[in-house]
Motif scaffolding. Sequence first.
Motif, PDB file in Angstrom:
ATOM      1  N   HIS A  38       0.888  -1.196   0.046  1.00 28.95           N
ATOM      2  CA  HIS A  38       0.079   0.104   0.050  1.00 28.95           C
ATOM      3  C   HIS A  38       0.844   1.356   0.164  1.00 28.95           C
ATOM      4  O   HIS A  38       1.772   1.360   0.851  1.00 28.95           O
ATOM      5  CB  HIS A  38      -0.947  -0.063   1.268  1.00 28.95           C
ATOM      6  CG  HIS A  38      -1.886  -0.910   1.418  1.00 28.95           C
ATOM      7  ND1 HIS A  38      -2.927  -1.321   0.546  1.00 28.95           N
ATOM      8  CD2 HIS A  38      -1.871  -2.088   2.272  1.00 28.95           C
ATOM      9  CE1 HIS A  38      -3.515  -2.348   0.968  1.00 28.95           C
ATOM     10  NE2 HIS A  38      -2.965  -2.948   1.977  1.00 28.95           N
ATOM     11  N   TYR A  40       0.168   5.232   0.771  1.00 28.54           N
ATOM     12  CA  TYR A  40      -0.787   6.386   1.137  1.00 28.54           C
ATOM     13  C   TYR A  40      -0.070   7.887   0.830  1.00 28.54           C
ATOM     14  O   TYR A  40       0.796   8.208   1.514  1.00 28.54           O
ATOM     15  CB  TYR A  40      -1.019   6.161   2.530  1.00 28.54           C
ATOM     16  CG  TYR A  40      -1.628   4.528   3.045  1.00 28.54           C
ATOM     17  CD1 TYR A  40      -2.976   4.703   3.229  1.00 28.54           C
ATOM     18  CD2 TYR A  40      -0.718   3.734   3.219  1.00 28.54           C
ATOM     19  CE1 TYR A  40      -3.511   3.105   3.359  1.00 28.54           C
ATOM     20  CE2 TYR A  40      -1.332   2.518   3.704  1.00 28.54           C
ATOM     21  CZ  TYR A  40      -2.608   2.152   3.781  1.00 28.54           C
ATOM     22  OH  TYR A  40      -2.822   1.063   4.088  1.00 28.54           O
ATOM     23  N   ILE A  52      -7.048   3.566   4.782  1.00 30.69           N
ATOM     24  CA  ILE A  52      -8.161   2.593   4.491  1.00 30.69           C
ATOM     25  C   ILE A  52      -9.246   2.696   5.594  1.00 30.69           C
ATOM     26  O   ILE A  52      -8.780   2.845   6.881  1.00 30.69           O
ATOM     27  CB  ILE A  52      -7.363   1.160   4.781  1.00 30.69           C
ATOM     28  CG1 ILE A  52      -6.232   0.920   3.675  1.00 30.69           C
ATOM     29  CG2 ILE A  52      -8.297   0.094   4.940  1.00 30.69           C
ATOM     30  CD1 ILE A  52      -5.781  -0.626   3.453  1.00 30.69           C
ATOM     31  N   HIS A  55     -12.099  -1.906   8.979  1.00 31.32           N
ATOM     32  CA  HIS A  55     -12.542  -3.226   8.439  1.00 31.32           C
ATOM     33  C   HIS A  55     -11.613  -4.319   9.237  1.00 31.32           C
ATOM     34  O   HIS A  55     -10.876  -4.068  10.213  1.00 31.32           O
ATOM     35  CB  HIS A  55     -12.024  -3.347   7.038  1.00 31.32           C
ATOM     36  CG  HIS A  55     -10.589  -3.358   6.733  1.00 31.32           C
ATOM     37  ND1 HIS A  55      -9.843  -2.304   6.858  1.00 31.32           N
ATOM     38  CD2 HIS A  55      -9.803  -4.595   6.509  1.00 31.32           C
ATOM     39  CE1 HIS A  55      -8.366  -2.741   6.695  1.00 31.32           C
ATOM     40  NE2 HIS A  55      -8.342  -3.957   6.686  1.00 31.32           N
ATOM     41  N   ASP A  57      -9.719  -8.236   8.475  1.00 27.79           N
ATOM     42  CA  ASP A  57      -9.265  -8.849   7.219  1.00 27.79           C
ATOM     43  C   ASP A  57     -10.095 -10.191   7.441  1.00 27.79           C
ATOM     44  O   ASP A  57     -10.467 -10.574   8.176  1.00 27.79           O
ATOM     45  CB  ASP A  57      -7.713  -9.079   7.462  1.00 27.79           C
ATOM     46  CG  ASP A  57      -7.045  -7.871   7.505  1.00 27.79           C
ATOM     47  OD1 ASP A  57      -7.504  -6.828   6.812  1.00 27.79           O
ATOM     48  OD2 ASP A  57      -5.836  -7.900   8.117  1.00 27.79           O
ATOM     49  N   LEU A  64       1.844  -8.009   8.768  1.00 26.72           N
ATOM     50  CA  LEU A  64       2.299  -6.622   8.079  1.00 26.72           C
ATOM     51  C   LEU A  64       3.292  -5.976   8.514  1.00 26.72           C
ATOM     52  O   LEU A  64       3.796  -5.803   9.634  1.00 26.72           O
ATOM     53  CB  LEU A  64       0.944  -5.636   8.650  1.00 26.72           C
ATOM     54  CG  LEU A  64       0.499  -4.290   8.244  1.00 26.72           C
ATOM     55  CD1 LEU A  64      -0.754  -4.296   8.350  1.00 26.72           C
ATOM     56  CD2 LEU A  64       0.974  -3.536   8.939  1.00 26.72           C
ATOM     57  N   LEU A  72      -1.554   3.402  11.496  1.00 32.17           N
ATOM     58  CA  LEU A  72      -2.298   2.225  11.568  1.00 32.17           C
ATOM     59  C   LEU A  72      -3.031   2.364  12.928  1.00 32.17           C
ATOM     60  O   LEU A  72      -2.402   2.640  13.909  1.00 32.17           O
ATOM     61  CB  LEU A  72      -1.557   0.942  11.700  1.00 32.17           C
ATOM     62  CG  LEU A  72      -2.148  -0.470  11.833  1.00 32.17           C
ATOM     63  CD1 LEU A  72      -3.283  -0.809  10.800  1.00 32.17           C
ATOM     64  CD2 LEU A  72      -1.182  -1.609  11.596  1.00 32.17           C
ATOM     65  N   HIS A 111      -9.441  -2.803  12.123  1.00 30.47           N
ATOM     66  CA  HIS A 111      -8.349  -1.806  12.122  1.00 30.47           C
ATOM     67  C   HIS A 111      -8.809  -0.809  10.911  1.00 30.47           C
ATOM     68  O   HIS A 111      -9.620  -0.932  10.151  1.00 30.47           O
ATOM     69  CB  HIS A 111      -6.888  -2.418  11.785  1.00 30.47           C
ATOM     70  CG  HIS A 111      -7.092  -3.504  10.813  1.00 30.47           C
ATOM     71  ND1 HIS A 111      -7.533  -4.718  10.996  1.00 30.47           N
ATOM     72  CD2 HIS A 111      -6.431  -3.536   9.602  1.00 30.47           C
ATOM     73  CE1 HIS A 111      -7.617  -5.275   9.846  1.00 30.47           C
ATOM     74  NE2 HIS A 111      -6.608  -4.542   8.951  1.00 30.47           N
ATOM     75  N   VAL A 113      -6.597   2.841   8.731  1.00 30.56           N
ATOM     76  CA  VAL A 113      -5.392   3.769   8.426  1.00 30.56           C
ATOM     77  C   VAL A 113      -5.643   5.031   8.231  1.00 30.56           C
ATOM     78  O   VAL A 113      -6.435   5.483   7.375  1.00 30.56           O
ATOM     79  CB  VAL A 113      -4.561   3.092   7.268  1.00 30.56           C
ATOM     80  CG1 VAL A 113      -3.163   3.886   6.927  1.00 30.56           C
ATOM     81  CG2 VAL A 113      -4.074   1.613   7.499  1.00 30.56           C
ATOM     82  N   ARG A 121       3.190   7.322   3.125  1.00 30.28           N
ATOM     83  CA  ARG A 121       3.218   6.205   4.114  1.00 30.28           C
ATOM     84  C   ARG A 121       3.321   4.753   2.980  1.00 30.28           C
ATOM     85  O   ARG A 121       2.335   4.836   2.184  1.00 30.28           O
ATOM     86  CB  ARG A 121       2.247   6.018   5.209  1.00 30.28           C
ATOM     87  CG  ARG A 121       2.075   4.785   5.645  1.00 30.28           C
ATOM     88  CD  ARG A 121       1.112   4.716   6.889  1.00 30.28           C
ATOM     89  NE  ARG A 121       1.189   3.394   7.865  1.00 30.28           N
ATOM     90  CZ  ARG A 121       0.415   2.417   7.525  1.00 30.28           C
ATOM     91  NH1 ARG A 121      -0.094   2.327   6.558  1.00 30.28           N
ATOM     92  NH2 ARG A 121       0.759   1.439   8.363  1.00 30.28           N
ATOM     93  N   SER A 123       3.163   0.468   3.284  1.00 32.13           N
ATOM     94  CA  SER A 123       2.972  -0.949   4.154  1.00 32.13           C
ATOM     95  C   SER A 123       2.949  -2.222   3.005  1.00 32.13           C
ATOM     96  O   SER A 123       2.617  -1.731   1.997  1.00 32.13           O
ATOM     97  CB  SER A 123       1.715  -0.605   4.936  1.00 32.13           C
ATOM     98  OG  SER A 123       0.747  -0.650   3.987  1.00 32.13           O
ATOM     99  N   VAL A 125       1.883  -6.198   2.871  1.00 35.56           N
ATOM    100  CA  VAL A 125       1.194  -7.247   3.980  1.00 35.56           C
ATOM    101  C   VAL A 125       1.048  -8.614   3.362  1.00 35.56           C
ATOM    102  O   VAL A 125       0.960  -8.725   2.253  1.00 35.56           O
ATOM    103  CB  VAL A 125      -0.557  -6.598   3.888  1.00 35.56           C
ATOM    104  CG1 VAL A 125      -1.238  -6.990   4.982  1.00 35.56           C
ATOM    105  CG2 VAL A 125      -0.429  -5.042   3.971  1.00 35.56           C
ATOM    106  N   PHE A 127      -1.136 -11.793   3.373  1.00 31.23           N
ATOM    107  CA  PHE A 127      -2.642 -12.321   4.016  1.00 31.23           C
ATOM    108  C   PHE A 127      -2.538 -14.003   3.857  1.00 31.23           C
ATOM    109  O   PHE A 127      -2.180 -14.435   2.672  1.00 31.23           O
ATOM    110  CB  PHE A 127      -3.754 -11.994   3.098  1.00 31.23           C
ATOM    111  CG  PHE A 127      -3.904 -10.438   3.079  1.00 31.23           C
ATOM    112  CD1 PHE A 127      -4.704  -9.745   3.979  1.00 31.23           C
ATOM    113  CD2 PHE A 127      -3.411  -9.820   2.024  1.00 31.23           C
ATOM    114  CE1 PHE A 127      -4.442  -8.407   4.052  1.00 31.23           C
ATOM    115  CE2 PHE A 127      -3.660  -8.266   2.123  1.00 31.23           C
ATOM    116  CZ  PHE A 127      -4.352  -7.837   2.965  1.00 31.23           C
TER     117      PHE A 127
END
Length: 182
Positions: A38, A40, A52, A55, A57, A64, A72, A111, A113, A121, A123, A125, A127
């Motif tokens: 991501h 930002y 973000i 939500h 996951d 992450l 975050l 969580h 962001v 920024r 990040s 991730v 999953f």
Amino acid sequence: MSKVGELLLELMSEALGLAPNHLKDEMGCAEGIGLACHYYPPCPQPELALGITHHTDIGFVTVLSQDHVGGLQVVHRDRWVDVPPVPGALVVNVGDMLQLISNDKFKSAEHRVIVNSTEPRISTVAFFGNGSTLKPRMYGPIKELLSEGNPPIYQEIAMEEFFFQTYKKGFDGDSYLPRLKL
Ligand SMILES: O=C(O)CCC(=O)C(=O)O
Ligand SMILES: [Fe+2]
């Protein structure tokens, strides 16, 4: 990254009182890794924007890595709390499907962001339990965790269907999980 996920799943299996390989091998939770990166951009009026939205996951576990900028936040005791960046540290989130198969022993983390007014920024991730690459099968509460006093809370669902229903509903802050309650 696979090794980190597998180790986490082993520790979580043990925490549930199961054999260390249960989540990894019996449930296939380390399969189907989705990767995201991501970016930002900075926003001069961060209070008017979200990086973000709120939500949880979808999959089993998310690992992450965030850069030094921060942003975050996680819900803790009904309040948004910052997850400050720690150099070299990874953030681990429980996803909805781990909540489902653990019959609420693990709870998925809400969580979001928030954006920074001056700095971009980044990040990355991973999953674990990605809908489209996971071997197709139904997931329900793990039988070994159930008893007369601890009946199943959720009905079974395939991961792909859970992804489909979540995206169809939209990321509006509400998980699809409560709709699977028995
Ligand atoms: O960028 C972050 O720190 C969080 C990203 C995230 O929540 C997600 O990709 O699901
Ligand atoms: Fe997330």
